[in-house]
Design a protein around this motif. Sequence first.
Motif, PDB file in Angstrom:
ATOM      1  N   THR A   7      40.888  59.402  38.788  1.00  0.00           N
ATOM      2  CA  THR A   7      41.030  57.789  39.005  1.00  0.00           C
ATOM      3  C   THR A   7      40.915  57.383  40.602  1.00  0.00           C
ATOM      4  O   THR A   7      41.366  58.334  41.488  1.00  0.00           O
ATOM      5  CB  THR A   7      42.568  57.447  38.546  1.00  0.00           C
ATOM      6  OG1 THR A   7      42.508  57.822  37.367  1.00  0.00           O
ATOM      7  CG2 THR A   7      42.723  55.963  38.863  1.00  0.00           C
ATOM      8  N   VAL A   8      40.023  56.609  40.795  1.00  0.00           N
ATOM      9  CA  VAL A   8      40.133  55.872  42.151  1.00  0.00           C
ATOM     10  C   VAL A   8      40.113  54.678  42.262  1.00  0.00           C
ATOM     11  O   VAL A   8      40.063  53.801  41.186  1.00  0.00           O
ATOM     12  CB  VAL A   8      38.657  56.334  42.657  1.00  0.00           C
ATOM     13  CG1 VAL A   8      38.417  57.785  43.065  1.00  0.00           C
ATOM     14  CG2 VAL A   8      37.599  55.621  41.971  1.00  0.00           C
ATOM     15  N   PRO A   9      40.698  54.004  43.448  1.00  0.00           N
ATOM     16  CA  PRO A   9      41.148  52.614  43.449  1.00  0.00           C
ATOM     17  C   PRO A   9      39.779  51.643  43.404  1.00  0.00           C
ATOM     18  O   PRO A   9      38.794  52.271  43.932  1.00  0.00           O
ATOM     19  CB  PRO A   9      41.906  52.445  44.931  1.00  0.00           C
ATOM     20  CG  PRO A   9      41.268  53.565  45.506  1.00  0.00           C
ATOM     21  CD  PRO A   9      40.981  54.794  44.660  1.00  0.00           C
ATOM     22  N   LEU A  10      39.963  50.335  42.951  1.00  0.00           N
ATOM     23  CA  LEU A  10      38.866  49.337  43.108  1.00  0.00           C
ATOM     24  C   LEU A  10      39.206  48.448  43.987  1.00  0.00           C
ATOM     25  O   LEU A  10      40.432  47.821  44.257  1.00  0.00           O
ATOM     26  CB  LEU A  10      38.891  48.806  41.540  1.00  0.00           C
ATOM     27  CG  LEU A  10      37.655  47.884  41.341  1.00  0.00           C
ATOM     28  CD1 LEU A  10      36.340  48.470  41.104  1.00  0.00           C
ATOM     29  CD2 LEU A  10      37.956  46.734  40.169  1.00  0.00           C
ATOM     30  N   THR A  11      38.237  48.076  44.734  1.00  0.00           N
ATOM     31  CA  THR A  11      38.135  47.066  45.674  1.00  0.00           C
ATOM     32  C   THR A  11      37.562  45.901  45.296  1.00  0.00           C
ATOM     33  O   THR A  11      36.322  45.898  44.804  1.00  0.00           O
ATOM     34  CB  THR A  11      37.544  47.389  47.338  1.00  0.00           C
ATOM     35  OG1 THR A  11      38.255  48.492  47.447  1.00  0.00           O
ATOM     36  CG2 THR A  11      37.564  46.159  48.064  1.00  0.00           C
ATOM     37  N   ALA A  12      37.927  44.416  45.282  1.00  0.00           N
ATOM     38  CA  ALA A  12      37.549  43.419  44.458  1.00  0.00           C
ATOM     39  C   ALA A  12      37.408  42.362  45.492  1.00  0.00           C
ATOM     40  O   ALA A  12      38.414  42.085  46.227  1.00  0.00           O
ATOM     41  CB  ALA A  12      38.245  43.235  43.223  1.00  0.00           C
ATOM     42  N   ASP A  13      36.404  41.469  45.287  1.00  0.00           N
ATOM     43  CA  ASP A  13      36.462  40.308  45.971  1.00  0.00           C
ATOM     44  C   ASP A  13      35.959  39.183  44.800  1.00  0.00           C
ATOM     45  O   ASP A  13      34.905  39.075  44.488  1.00  0.00           O
ATOM     46  CB  ASP A  13      35.522  40.179  47.091  1.00  0.00           C
ATOM     47  CG  ASP A  13      35.449  38.855  47.677  1.00  0.00           C
ATOM     48  OD1 ASP A  13      36.187  37.755  47.388  1.00  0.00           O
ATOM     49  OD2 ASP A  13      34.792  38.570  48.612  1.00  0.00           O
ATOM     50  N   GLY A  14      36.825  38.579  44.214  1.00  0.00           N
ATOM     51  CA  GLY A  14      36.547  37.661  43.073  1.00  0.00           C
ATOM     52  C   GLY A  14      35.938  38.451  42.004  1.00  0.00           C
ATOM     53  O   GLY A  14      36.600  39.556  41.744  1.00  0.00           O
ATOM     54  N   ALA A  15      34.858  38.491  41.309  1.00  0.00           N
ATOM     55  CA  ALA A  15      34.272  39.316  40.400  1.00  0.00           C
ATOM     56  C   ALA A  15      33.541  40.316  40.883  1.00  0.00           C
ATOM     57  O   ALA A  15      33.226  41.513  40.242  1.00  0.00           O
ATOM     58  CB  ALA A  15      33.261  38.333  39.465  1.00  0.00           C
ATOM     59  N   HIS A  16      33.227  40.494  42.205  1.00  0.00           N
ATOM     60  CA  HIS A  16      32.326  41.472  42.861  1.00  0.00           C
ATOM     61  C   HIS A  16      33.355  42.734  43.206  1.00  0.00           C
ATOM     62  O   HIS A  16      34.782  42.521  43.504  1.00  0.00           O
ATOM     63  CB  HIS A  16      31.923  40.992  44.074  1.00  0.00           C
ATOM     64  CG  HIS A  16      30.695  40.141  43.996  1.00  0.00           C
ATOM     65  ND1 HIS A  16      29.634  40.419  44.044  1.00  0.00           N
ATOM     66  CD2 HIS A  16      30.804  38.636  44.075  1.00  0.00           C
ATOM     67  CE1 HIS A  16      28.486  39.410  43.854  1.00  0.00           C
ATOM     68  NE2 HIS A  16      29.475  38.324  43.912  1.00  0.00           N
ATOM     69  N   PHE A  17      32.846  43.703  42.823  1.00  0.00           N
ATOM     70  CA  PHE A  17      33.906  44.917  43.234  1.00  0.00           C
ATOM     71  C   PHE A  17      32.939  46.359  43.734  1.00  0.00           C
ATOM     72  O   PHE A  17      31.665  46.197  43.805  1.00  0.00           O
ATOM     73  CB  PHE A  17      34.467  45.554  41.815  1.00  0.00           C
ATOM     74  CG  PHE A  17      33.305  46.162  40.564  1.00  0.00           C
ATOM     75  CD1 PHE A  17      32.839  47.340  40.898  1.00  0.00           C
ATOM     76  CD2 PHE A  17      32.880  45.387  39.793  1.00  0.00           C
ATOM     77  CE1 PHE A  17      31.880  47.915  39.930  1.00  0.00           C
ATOM     78  CE2 PHE A  17      31.504  46.077  38.940  1.00  0.00           C
ATOM     79  CZ  PHE A  17      31.344  47.182  39.158  1.00  0.00           C
ATOM     80  N   SER A  18      33.676  46.945  44.338  1.00  0.00           N
ATOM     81  CA  SER A  18      33.185  48.265  44.826  1.00  0.00           C
ATOM     82  C   SER A  18      34.141  49.507  44.598  1.00  0.00           C
ATOM     83  O   SER A  18      35.248  49.265  44.607  1.00  0.00           O
ATOM     84  CB  SER A  18      32.756  47.969  46.275  1.00  0.00           C
ATOM     85  OG  SER A  18      33.799  47.912  47.115  1.00  0.00           O
ATOM     86  N   PHE A  19      33.751  50.546  44.442  1.00  0.00           N
ATOM     87  CA  PHE A  19      34.599  51.898  44.667  1.00  0.00           C
ATOM     88  C   PHE A  19      33.860  52.964  45.223  1.00  0.00           C
ATOM     89  O   PHE A  19      32.540  53.065  45.283  1.00  0.00           O
ATOM     90  CB  PHE A  19      35.231  52.196  43.197  1.00  0.00           C
ATOM     91  CG  PHE A  19      34.086  52.642  42.223  1.00  0.00           C
ATOM     92  CD1 PHE A  19      33.919  53.699  42.194  1.00  0.00           C
ATOM     93  CD2 PHE A  19      33.594  51.708  41.352  1.00  0.00           C
ATOM     94  CE1 PHE A  19      32.967  54.246  41.202  1.00  0.00           C
ATOM     95  CE2 PHE A  19      32.403  51.838  40.558  1.00  0.00           C
ATOM     96  CZ  PHE A  19      32.138  53.242  40.392  1.00  0.00           C
ATOM     97  N   THR A  20      34.719  53.972  45.520  1.00  0.00           N
ATOM     98  CA  THR A  20      34.140  55.176  46.097  1.00  0.00           C
ATOM     99  C   THR A  20      34.652  56.323  45.273  1.00  0.00           C
ATOM    100  O   THR A  20      35.727  56.626  45.316  1.00  0.00           O
ATOM    101  CB  THR A  20      34.387  55.488  47.542  1.00  0.00           C
ATOM    102  OG1 THR A  20      33.756  54.479  48.331  1.00  0.00           O
ATOM    103  CG2 THR A  20      33.730  56.870  48.034  1.00  0.00           C
ATOM    104  N   LEU A  21      34.015  57.146  44.577  1.00  0.00           N
ATOM    105  CA  LEU A  21      34.438  58.432  44.010  1.00  0.00           C
ATOM    106  C   LEU A  21      33.941  59.637  44.826  1.00  0.00           C
ATOM    107  O   LEU A  21      32.652  60.076  44.827  1.00  0.00           O
ATOM    108  CB  LEU A  21      33.651  58.541  42.638  1.00  0.00           C
ATOM    109  CG  LEU A  21      33.645  59.646  41.501  1.00  0.00           C
ATOM    110  CD1 LEU A  21      35.358  59.398  41.371  1.00  0.00           C
ATOM    111  CD2 LEU A  21      32.979  59.407  40.491  1.00  0.00           C
ATOM    112  N   PRO A  22      34.970  60.059  45.328  1.00  0.00           N
ATOM    113  CA  PRO A  22      34.553  61.693  45.869  1.00  0.00           C
ATOM    114  C   PRO A  22      34.238  62.478  45.164  1.00  0.00           C
ATOM    115  O   PRO A  22      34.871  62.624  43.995  1.00  0.00           O
ATOM    116  CB  PRO A  22      36.069  61.688  46.864  1.00  0.00           C
ATOM    117  CG  PRO A  22      36.658  60.573  46.824  1.00  0.00           C
ATOM    118  CD  PRO A  22      36.297  59.898  45.497  1.00  0.00           C
ATOM    119  N   TYR A  23      33.357  63.416  45.301  1.00  0.00           N
ATOM    120  CA  TYR A  23      32.828  64.329  44.321  1.00  0.00           C
ATOM    121  C   TYR A  23      33.859  65.473  44.229  1.00  0.00           C
ATOM    122  O   TYR A  23      33.905  66.202  42.970  1.00  0.00           O
ATOM    123  CB  TYR A  23      31.504  65.058  44.704  1.00  0.00           C
ATOM    124  CG  TYR A  23      30.580  64.215  44.578  1.00  0.00           C
ATOM    125  CD1 TYR A  23      30.489  63.128  43.569  1.00  0.00           C
ATOM    126  CD2 TYR A  23      29.294  64.338  45.336  1.00  0.00           C
ATOM    127  CE1 TYR A  23      29.185  62.158  43.489  1.00  0.00           C
ATOM    128  CE2 TYR A  23      27.974  63.451  45.281  1.00  0.00           C
ATOM    129  CZ  TYR A  23      28.102  62.353  44.338  1.00  0.00           C
ATOM    130  OH  TYR A  23      27.015  61.735  44.195  1.00  0.00           O
TER     131      TYR A  23
END
Length: 289
Positions: free
Chosen positions: A193-209
Motif C-alpha cells: 500500500t502507498v499513499p495517494l496524492t490528489a488535486d480534485g479528480a487528478h491523482f498521483s502516487f509513487t510505488l517503490p519497487y
Amino acid sequence: MPASSGADGDPPGLTADCIADSAGGLTFDLAAPPDVRTTWSAALVLRLRGADAEEVRLPLGPNGAGGLRAVLPSTVALAEGRWQVYADLGDGHAPRRLLPGLNDLRSLVDRRPLAGIGRLGVRIPYTTKLGNLALRSWLRGPHAEAGDILVDREGMTVEGRLYGALPGPGAHVEARARRVAGQAATGATATVTVPLTADGAHFSFTLPYAGPVGHWCGGGEPWDLWLVPAEGAPPVRIGRLLDDVADKKQVFAYPAVPVPVAGTEIRVGPYYTLDNDLALRVAGPDTVD
C-alpha cells in the motif's frame, strides 16, 4: 488471412467503416454490393465472444446510394469483453462477419468524459488475427485513468484522473500480487500500500519497487494496481482506456530496471495487461515472458 465470405451465394467481402464520437458512440457504414437487397429487419449484430446468449442488434438502414448504416449510441451499454461484428441483411442468409474498413477514431484520442459521469463506457474497433472486424468494450464506474508514468531505478510514479468519484480521506493505492501456477504454494497473496496524492479528480502516487521485490517468490510475478478512493471504499482498477488503442500491451512499453536481491538480480517494471489495466512485473533472471 481475411475471413471467408461464407457459403455459396453469400455476398462477398462486406466491409464496415467505423466513426467514433466523443461521447463513446460508434457509427458503422457498410458498402453493400449492387446485387444485395436488404429488408426492414436488417441489423448489425454484436456478439460477445465466449457468451452464446449475449447479443446486441442495431437497425441497419439505407445510407445514400448503395450504402448501409448502423449506429451504436453511447447510451447502449456493452458488457466488458470482445464483441464480434456481423451483418444480418434480412435476406435469408445467416449473419456474416464484417471486414474492417477505415476507422476514424480521432475523437477518442485524449477523450475527456464529463467529470460527474457515474459509469464510463469505452468501445474501440480493431482487427482480429483472422482479419475480421471486432470491438473491445469496457464498462466501468468509477474508473481510474492512468496518464504519464515515470520510471526510475527506485520505483514508478503514476499520474492520472479519477472518473465517477473524488479521492477522499484515506485514499491510497494497492499493489496486489497475482500469484500464478506454482507460486501460490510458496507464498500467500501479498499487498503493498502507498499513499495517494490528489488535486480534485487528478491523482498521483509513487510505488517503490522495494515493496513488491520483498515479496518475490521466484519466477515472474505480476502485480495488479488498484486505487482505493477513500478509507473503506471499493477499490478501482487502474487502467488506460481513453484513447484509440485497443491493445496496449505491445504498444506502450516501459523499461524494466534491475534490482539486486540476495545475490541475484530481479527485473521490475510496469506494463499494460491484455485488458489495458496497469500492472507491475517482478521477474527473476531466468524468467521468460
